[in-house]
Write a protein that holds these residues in place. Structure first.
Motif, PDB file in Angstrom:
ATOM      1  N   LEU A 143       0.829  -1.205   0.000  1.00  0.00           N
ATOM      2  CA  LEU A 143       0.000   0.000   0.000  1.00  0.00           C
ATOM      3  C   LEU A 143       0.865   1.257   0.000  1.00  0.00           C
ATOM      4  N   MET A 144       1.996   1.207   0.695  1.00  0.00           N
ATOM      5  CA  MET A 144       2.888   2.377   0.712  1.00  0.00           C
ATOM      6  C   MET A 144       3.442   2.677  -0.673  1.00  0.00           C
ATOM      7  N   ASN A 145       3.331   1.715  -1.578  1.00  0.00           N
ATOM      8  CA  ASN A 145       3.782   1.930  -2.958  1.00  0.00           C
ATOM      9  C   ASN A 145       2.615   2.033  -3.935  1.00  0.00           C
ATOM     10  N   GLY A 146       1.422   2.216  -3.393  1.00  0.00           N
ATOM     11  CA  GLY A 146       0.274   2.475  -4.250  1.00  0.00           C
ATOM     12  C   GLY A 146      -0.350   1.245  -4.873  1.00  0.00           C
ATOM     13  N   ILE A 147      -0.150   0.079  -4.237  1.00  0.00           N
ATOM     14  CA  ILE A 147      -0.687  -1.149  -4.840  1.00  0.00           C
ATOM     15  C   ILE A 147      -1.839  -1.685  -3.996  1.00  0.00           C
ATOM     16  N   TYR A 148      -3.008  -1.702  -4.619  1.00  0.00           N
ATOM     17  CA  TYR A 148      -4.217  -2.207  -3.989  1.00  0.00           C
ATOM     18  C   TYR A 148      -4.546  -3.562  -4.607  1.00  0.00           C
ATOM     19  N   LEU A 149      -5.331  -4.339  -3.892  1.00  0.00           N
ATOM     20  CA  LEU A 149      -5.899  -5.545  -4.488  1.00  0.00           C
ATOM     21  C   LEU A 149      -7.384  -5.274  -4.706  1.00  0.00           C
ATOM     22  N   GLN A 150      -7.789  -5.218  -5.968  1.00  0.00           N
ATOM     23  CA  GLN A 150      -9.169  -4.896  -6.293  1.00  0.00           C
ATOM     24  C   GLN A 150      -9.943  -6.174  -6.603  1.00  0.00           C
ATOM     25  N   LEU A 151     -11.080  -6.041  -7.262  1.00  0.00           N
ATOM     26  CA  LEU A 151     -11.937  -7.211  -7.454  1.00  0.00           C
ATOM     27  C   LEU A 151     -11.253  -8.315  -8.248  1.00  0.00           C
ATOM     28  N   HIS A 152     -10.601  -7.930  -9.347  1.00  0.00           N
ATOM     29  CA  HIS A 152     -10.089  -8.957 -10.266  1.00  0.00           C
ATOM     30  C   HIS A 152      -8.581  -9.052 -10.282  1.00  0.00           C
ATOM     31  N   LEU A 197       8.912   8.375 -11.951  1.00  0.00           N
ATOM     32  CA  LEU A 197       7.540   8.126 -11.518  1.00  0.00           C
ATOM     33  C   LEU A 197       7.520   7.047 -10.443  1.00  0.00           C
ATOM     34  N   HIS A 198       6.522   7.096  -9.586  1.00  0.00           N
ATOM     35  CA  HIS A 198       6.444   6.151  -8.474  1.00  0.00           C
ATOM     36  C   HIS A 198       5.033   6.147  -7.902  1.00  0.00           C
ATOM     37  N   GLY A 199       4.800   5.223  -6.979  1.00  0.00           N
ATOM     38  CA  GLY A 199       3.492   5.150  -6.325  1.00  0.00           C
ATOM     39  C   GLY A 199       3.551   5.519  -4.852  1.00  0.00           C
ATOM     40  N   MET A 200       4.645   6.114  -4.429  1.00  0.00           N
ATOM     41  CA  MET A 200       4.794   6.457  -3.012  1.00  0.00           C
ATOM     42  C   MET A 200       3.673   7.383  -2.565  1.00  0.00           C
ATOM     43  N   GLN A 201       3.125   7.072  -1.407  1.00  0.00           N
ATOM     44  CA  GLN A 201       2.109   7.916  -0.765  1.00  0.00           C
ATOM     45  C   GLN A 201       0.871   8.121  -1.636  1.00  0.00           C
ATOM     46  N   THR A 202       0.588   7.110  -2.471  1.00  0.00           N
ATOM     47  CA  THR A 202      -0.699   7.146  -3.160  1.00  0.00           C
ATOM     48  C   THR A 202      -1.706   6.261  -2.445  1.00  0.00           C
ATOM     49  N   SER A 203      -1.310   5.745  -1.299  1.00  0.00           N
ATOM     50  CA  SER A 203      -2.212   4.983  -0.446  1.00  0.00           C
ATOM     51  C   SER A 203      -1.708   5.122   0.978  1.00  0.00           C
ATOM     52  N   GLY A 204      -2.453   4.592   1.921  1.00  0.00           N
ATOM     53  CA  GLY A 204      -2.013   4.599   3.306  1.00  0.00           C
ATOM     54  C   GLY A 204      -2.374   5.889   4.029  1.00  0.00           C
ATOM     55  N   ASN A 205      -2.153   5.872   5.330  1.00  0.00           N
ATOM     56  CA  ASN A 205      -2.543   6.995   6.173  1.00  0.00           C
ATOM     57  C   ASN A 205      -1.412   8.019   6.266  1.00  0.00           C
ATOM     58  N   CYS A 206      -1.139   8.617   5.137  1.00  0.00           N
ATOM     59  CA  CYS A 206      -0.042   9.570   5.021  1.00  0.00           C
ATOM     60  C   CYS A 206      -0.530  10.749   4.167  1.00  0.00           C
ATOM     61  N   VAL A 207       0.364  11.683   3.906  1.00  0.00           N
ATOM     62  CA  VAL A 207       0.001  12.809   3.039  1.00  0.00           C
ATOM     63  C   VAL A 207       0.069  12.332   1.591  1.00  0.00           C
ATOM     64  N   ARG A 208      -1.050  12.369   0.928  1.00  0.00           N
ATOM     65  CA  ARG A 208      -1.149  11.851  -0.441  1.00  0.00           C
ATOM     66  C   ARG A 208      -0.623  12.870  -1.459  1.00  0.00           C
ATOM     67  N   ASN A 209      -0.682  12.470  -2.708  1.00  0.00           N
ATOM     68  CA  ASN A 209      -0.242  13.334  -3.797  1.00  0.00           C
ATOM     69  C   ASN A 209      -0.857  14.729  -3.661  1.00  0.00           C
ATOM     70  N   ILE A 210      -0.008  15.739  -3.651  1.00  0.00           N
ATOM     71  CA  ILE A 210      -0.488  17.112  -3.474  1.00  0.00           C
ATOM     72  C   ILE A 210      -0.959  17.645  -4.824  1.00  0.00           C
ATOM     73  N   THR A 211      -2.184  18.147  -4.833  1.00  0.00           N
ATOM     74  CA  THR A 211      -2.811  18.497  -6.108  1.00  0.00           C
ATOM     75  C   THR A 211      -2.917  20.013  -6.258  1.00  0.00           C
ATOM     76  N   THR A 212      -3.108  20.422  -7.492  1.00  0.00           N
ATOM     77  CA  THR A 212      -3.277  21.854  -7.734  1.00  0.00           C
ATOM     78  C   THR A 212      -4.048  22.069  -9.028  1.00  0.00           C
ATOM     79  N   ASP A 213      -4.152  23.318  -9.387  1.00  0.00           N
ATOM     80  CA  ASP A 213      -4.798  23.765 -10.609  1.00  0.00           C
ATOM     81  C   ASP A 213      -4.079  23.157 -11.820  1.00  0.00           C
ATOM     82  N   GLN A 214      -4.822  22.506 -12.685  1.00  0.00           N
ATOM     83  CA  GLN A 214      -4.185  21.910 -13.873  1.00  0.00           C
ATOM     84  C   GLN A 214      -3.682  22.965 -14.850  1.00  0.00           C
ATOM     85  N   TRP A 215      -4.088  24.218 -14.627  1.00  0.00           N
ATOM     86  CA  TRP A 215      -3.601  25.308 -15.468  1.00  0.00           C
ATOM     87  C   TRP A 215      -2.507  26.108 -14.755  1.00  0.00           C
TER      88      TRP A 215
END
Lengths: 104, 552
Positions: B41-50, B113-131
């Motif tokens: 999860l710390m690397n952004g990997i979930y187990l989904q339905l399939h 590129l990486h999946g760090m902090q895209t899951s888990g109880n941490c500060v996730r990807n910081i987002t902003t205005d796409q423009w």
């Protein structure tokens, strides 16, 4: 988090044990021989809480092949054929209900 | 584009190597699933339905053409030839095999590129205005501050085990395109009465099971203090946030329970001892981070060149796309172009590997090699010369990426829903697909004006249904799919939550219900430029409720 084995099972009809395969996450079902199969028709079907608990215990112990085993409802036809028992399980069994964009 | 230095590259490369070792130990049985799950999860990997799902962070929604090609490669080599751009400026791959993930991570790491902090109880990807960086209405580039925060909060040991996940969004424009008021922390750069630029700090916003609009706890925070103040907010949350109940663990619950004023006092008590310490930002440090952003060398061009005017006058389809998908740019003679990932009948936010490669090529040719991802699940080419717009449009049209529906009724935000997600109760994508077919008539869509539909397949609200002009929330009743319908929500600087109009409607009736709401709007609006949201504000929900439920 409570282990599935610590939860009291309430069984109201035929059930199977399902999980995801460790290596690729594929949906798998516990068979009568203590193995796993991607084919629902090969799953062992049980109808009592005691039998489901036993089946689940064996599945959960197999931590190297399967992830997140749990009991799932199925519908059993007179001829023995099996269908998933709810929409979630139907989608797990048959895949997304939409066309995948990247199919080439 | 922000250019990674050796430190960034080493961090990402070492993380990929660690993950390779962790996967090997899991596959050999050395690690149990209970031990391995937090690591994946710390690397952004979930187990989904399939299958396993890999979530890659695209910091502040910015990526280079080479990074886009890497995403295309991952889609083609390790997945099923497509990826899904999300409402959090990430991309997800839905069919990754665990055994192949280390190779995929290595390939991604080579592109930064990486999946760090895209899951888990941490500060996730910081987002902003796409423009960001190109919008005429911004006062400065918010990505610099998002990057400073990203660097400080990446693998920050104190904030790696927060009570729950934590999302920060930054904007610097008058019009909020980053939905900052529905984030755990929203930061709005603005100018105070003295002409100084600083941050309005908003906390405790969020959607999900218990939605709240964030509260302003600091109307003006000097820029030098942004790290120390965010640190103080996180410390306060880490100390007082609930860990006994996952449904009450987000900061929004803490802010609500304490009250914004009391919460602000707690933050201030944390902040005072640290505000003048090492976290106070030296302007030289800010300048160094800003210096890692490379801006294009724009040509000296004029707006509305003759070839553009001629194309708009002679080609109606181009003119329609131009009016819908092209936006003013800071630099004269340039434009911001939005690429709709919402074709008729398509899953919102999905792009094939071929499209990704083609977009990368178009970015190189027309946008200085840069691409953005917006929270509306569309892509942006941020630096297109206006003289090139016709050629770009022709190329996008051939790729199915020129649907002129940006901001219109068929530009639907939707979560993956029960077709992929292990948390979902209902499907979202087929509902979105059906709605894009119902509203395929672009003349009708244009005449409706701005109208945002948001769809979530469960209460976790990944489709942001609470802030949709029309929000659809999937719920399960006795094994059947139903949808609750809200209207009047919005995610911008006037953020507000939608109002439920009545009992949930069956899955098969959702598109009919939305059509009824749209028809009611057309009858109720007083003039063609009164958008749906304004009509709802003027007349309330009752006329819409009556229309929807009169015959149901």
């Amino acid at each position: 988090m409570t282990s599935p084995l610590q939860q009291k099972l309430r069984i109201t009809g035929p059930v199977v044990v399902t999980a995801n395969r460790l290596g690729d996450g594929a949906v798998i079902y516990r068979t009568g021989g203590g193995q796993w199969s991607t084919r629902l028709e090969q799953a062992e079907v049980v109808t009592t809480a005691a039998a489901a608990t036993t089946l689940l215990a064996g599945a959960t112990a197999d931590d190297i092949n399967a992830v997140g085993a749990y009991v799932a409802p199925v519908r059993q036809h007179a001829d023995g054929g099996l269908q998933p028992g709810n929409l979630r399980e139907a989608i797990r069994h048959a895949g997304p209900t939409i066309a995948l964009p990247g199919v080439i | 584009m922000y250019l990674y230095d050796d430190l960034d590259r080493t961090l990402v490369t070492e993380r990929a190597a660690e993950f390779r070792d962790q996967v090997a130990r899991r596959l050999s049985g050395e690690l149990t699933e209970d031990e391995f799950k937090p690591l994946r999860l710390m690397n952004g990997i979930y187990l989904q339905l399939h299958a396993y799902m890999l979530r890659i962070a695209l910091p502040y929604g910015s990526l280079s053409s080479d990074q886009m090609r890497t995403l295309a490669h991952v889609a083609r080599r390790y997945d099923r030839n497509y990826g899904h751009f999300t409402t959090r400026q990430n991309i997800q791959f839905n069919w990754i095999k665990l055994a192949e993930l280390p190779d995929a991570m290595d390939d991604l790491a080579r592109a930064g590129l990486h999946g760090m902090q895209t899951s888990g109880n941490c500060v996730r990807n910081i987002t902003t205005d796409q423009w960001a960086g190109v919008a005429p209405d911004e006062i400065e580039d918010p990505r610099v501050w998002a990057e400073i925060l990203r660097q400080h909060l990446t693998l920050h040991p104190e904030f790696s085990f927060l009570p729950r996940k934590f999302k920060i969004a930054v904007t610097a424009a008058a019009h909020d395109r980053a939905a900052i008021r529905v984030h755990d922390i929203g930061l709005r750069l603005h100018r105070n009465g003295a002409g100084e630029v600083g941050f309005e700090v908003v906390v405790g916003g969020g959607l999900g099971r218990t939605p709240f609009i964030g509260k302003t706890i600091k109307p003006f925070l000097p820029k030098r203090d942004v790290l120390s103040y965010v640190e103080a907010v996180l410390r306060t949350y880490n100390q007082f946030g609930r860990r006994d109940n996952i449904y009450k663990a987000r900061i929004k619950i803490l802010v609500h329970d304490l009250g914004a004023e009391a919460f602000a006092k707690e933050v201030d008590a944390e902040w005072q001892p640290i505000k003048d310490g090492p976290l106070a930002l030296d302007p030289a440090v800010v300048a160094a981070v800003a210096g890692h952003f490379r801006y294009p060398s724009y040509e000296a061009l004029s707006d509305n060149p003759p070839e553009l005017a001629k194309a708009r006058a002679s080609d109606r389809r181009f003119a329609t796309w131009f009016a819908n998908s092209v936006t003013n740019h800071k630099a004269p003679g340039y434009a911001i172009v939005t690429l709709s990932l919402k074709p008729e009948g398509g899953p919102p936010g999905d792009a094939t590997a071929e499209q990704m490669d083609a977009i990368a090529d178009l970015a190189d040719r027309y946008s200085f090699g840069e691409i953005r991802v917006g929270h509306e699940q569309n892509l942006v080419l941020p630096h297109v010369a206006q003289r090139d717009l016709l050629a770009l449009w022709k190329a996008l049209d051939a790729l199915g990426l020129a649907t002129p529906n940006v901001g219109l009724v068929s530009d639907i935000i939707a979560c993956p829903g029960l077709d992929y997600c292990s948390l979902a109760n209902t499907r979202s994508i087929p509902v979105a697909q059906e709605l894009t077919r119902r509203f395929r008539d672009l003349d009708l869509a244009q005449s409706l004006g701005r109208l945002h539909i948001n769809i979530s397949g469960c209460i976790n609200a990944c489709g942001h249904h609470h802030v949709g002009h029309i929000g659809l929330l999937g719920v399960e009743k006795n094994g059947e799919e139903f949808f609750q319908v809200t209207i009047g929500g919005q995610a911008d600087e006037n953020a507000m939550l939608g109002t439920l109009i009545g009992p949930a409607v069956p899955y098969a009736q959702v598109a009919d219900v939305v059509e009824d709401i749209v028809e009611a709007y057309l009858e109720l609006r007083t003039r063609p430029d009164e958008i749906f949201l304004d009509t709802v504000k003027r007349v309330g929900i009752e006329p819409f409720r009556e229309r929807v439920y009169a015959t149901r």
